[in-house]
Scaffold this motif. Structure first.
Motif, PDB file in Angstrom:
ATOM      1  N   HIS A  21       0.821  -1.206   0.000  1.00 40.10           N
ATOM      2  CA  HIS A  21       0.000   0.000   0.000  1.00 40.10           C
ATOM      3  C   HIS A  21       0.859   1.260   0.000  1.00 40.10           C
ATOM      4  O   HIS A  21       1.994   1.261   0.465  1.00 40.10           O
ATOM      5  N   PHE A  22       0.270   2.344  -0.495  1.00 40.66           N
ATOM      6  CA  PHE A  22       0.833   3.692  -0.419  1.00 40.66           C
ATOM      7  C   PHE A  22       2.194   3.814  -1.098  1.00 40.66           C
ATOM      8  O   PHE A  22       3.100   4.458  -0.585  1.00 40.66           O
ATOM      9  N   ASN A  23       2.321   3.217  -2.258  1.00 42.84           N
ATOM     10  CA  ASN A  23       3.557   3.290  -3.046  1.00 42.84           C
ATOM     11  C   ASN A  23       3.384   4.289  -4.170  1.00 42.84           C
ATOM     12  O   ASN A  23       2.271   4.521  -4.652  1.00 42.84           O
ATOM     13  N   LYS A  24       4.505   4.862  -4.616  1.00 44.28           N
ATOM     14  CA  LYS A  24       4.494   5.746  -5.777  1.00 44.28           C
ATOM     15  C   LYS A  24       5.533   5.232  -6.768  1.00 44.28           C
ATOM     16  O   LYS A  24       6.712   5.116  -6.435  1.00 44.28           O
ATOM     17  N   ILE A  25       5.072   4.963  -7.982  1.00 54.35           N
ATOM     18  CA  ILE A  25       5.945   4.506  -9.050  1.00 54.35           C
ATOM     19  C   ILE A  25       5.828   5.528 -10.177  1.00 54.35           C
ATOM     20  O   ILE A  25       4.757   5.711 -10.754  1.00 54.35           O
ATOM     21  N   GLU A  26       6.954   6.204 -10.464  1.00 49.97           N
ATOM     22  CA  GLU A  26       6.948   7.301 -11.419  1.00 49.97           C
ATOM     23  C   GLU A  26       7.062   6.808 -12.864  1.00 49.97           C
ATOM     24  O   GLU A  26       7.275   5.622 -13.118  1.00 49.97           O
ATOM     25  N   ASN A  27       6.963   7.733 -13.813  1.00 48.26           N
ATOM     26  CA  ASN A  27       7.005   7.454 -15.249  1.00 48.26           C
ATOM     27  C   ASN A  27       8.224   6.643 -15.661  1.00 48.26           C
ATOM     28  O   ASN A  27       9.303   6.795 -15.091  1.00 48.26           O
TER      29      ASN A  27
END
Length: 183
Positions: A21-27
């Motif tokens: 949960h609550f992960n950020k995976i950028e471009n």
């Protein structure tokens, strides 16, 4: 995937991704097959996580970093921009690898390791960062000072501060780290 993750455009994800949960995976991130990403992880633009790797809670993978196959890092690791981690390497919690460094294959790094990148004050903001060779074991709470490297098949004792280039096949420990013996 759950609704609490942010996955930006142009992210390639292999089969069997396990994500918390609550992960950020950028471009432009590429994630291989059978990868596990725990909770509160940030993976920055252009990073690549190869097959069978594990990224622990609260970790950060920098821009254009490469984590090769079968790597493992526990909680609170920071792999900064343009770092390359060799296949089969592992990190204990709270490790920081400075930008542009390299970690060899099958290297084991215990918790609290810091590969520093303080700039050379005689050269402005230029930073001299090297890295760690293949098949090396680094004990807990070791600090690798800027501009120095650790060779292949080395052992560095816990709580050491490395202020010298360490050749292949040697054991060092202490503050500052000193040669103990050849392997």
């Amino acid at each position: 995937m759950n609704q609490h993750n942010i996955i930006e455009e142009d992210v390639l994800i292999g089969e069997n991704l396990t994500i918390g949960h609550f992960n950020k995976i950028e471009n432009c991130v590429v994630i291989g097959e059978n990868v596990t990403i725990e909770n509160n992880v940030v993976i920055k633009k252009g990073a690549k996580i190869n097959d069978n790797s594990f990224i622990g809670n609260h970790s950060i993978i920098g821009k254009d970093a490469v984590i090769n196959k079968n790597c493992r890092m526990t909680a609170y690791c920071e792999i900064r921009d343009n770092v390359v981690v060799g296949e089969g390497s592992s990190f204990g919690s709270r490790c920081t690898i400075s930008a542009n460094a390299f970690i060899g294959e099958n290297t084991i790094i215990k918790y609290g390791f810091v590969l520093t990148d303080v700039p050379d004050l005689t050269k402005g903001t230029e930073k001299n960062v090297k890295g760690v060779g293949n098949n090396t074991l680094i004990g807990a709470n070791v600090c690798l000072m800027p501009g120095f490297s650790i060779g292949d098949n080395c052992i560095i004792g816990a709580n050491s501060q490395v202020r010298s280039n360490i050749p292949n096949n040697e054991i060092w420990y202490g503050i500052p780290a000193k040669f103990y013996k050849s392997k």
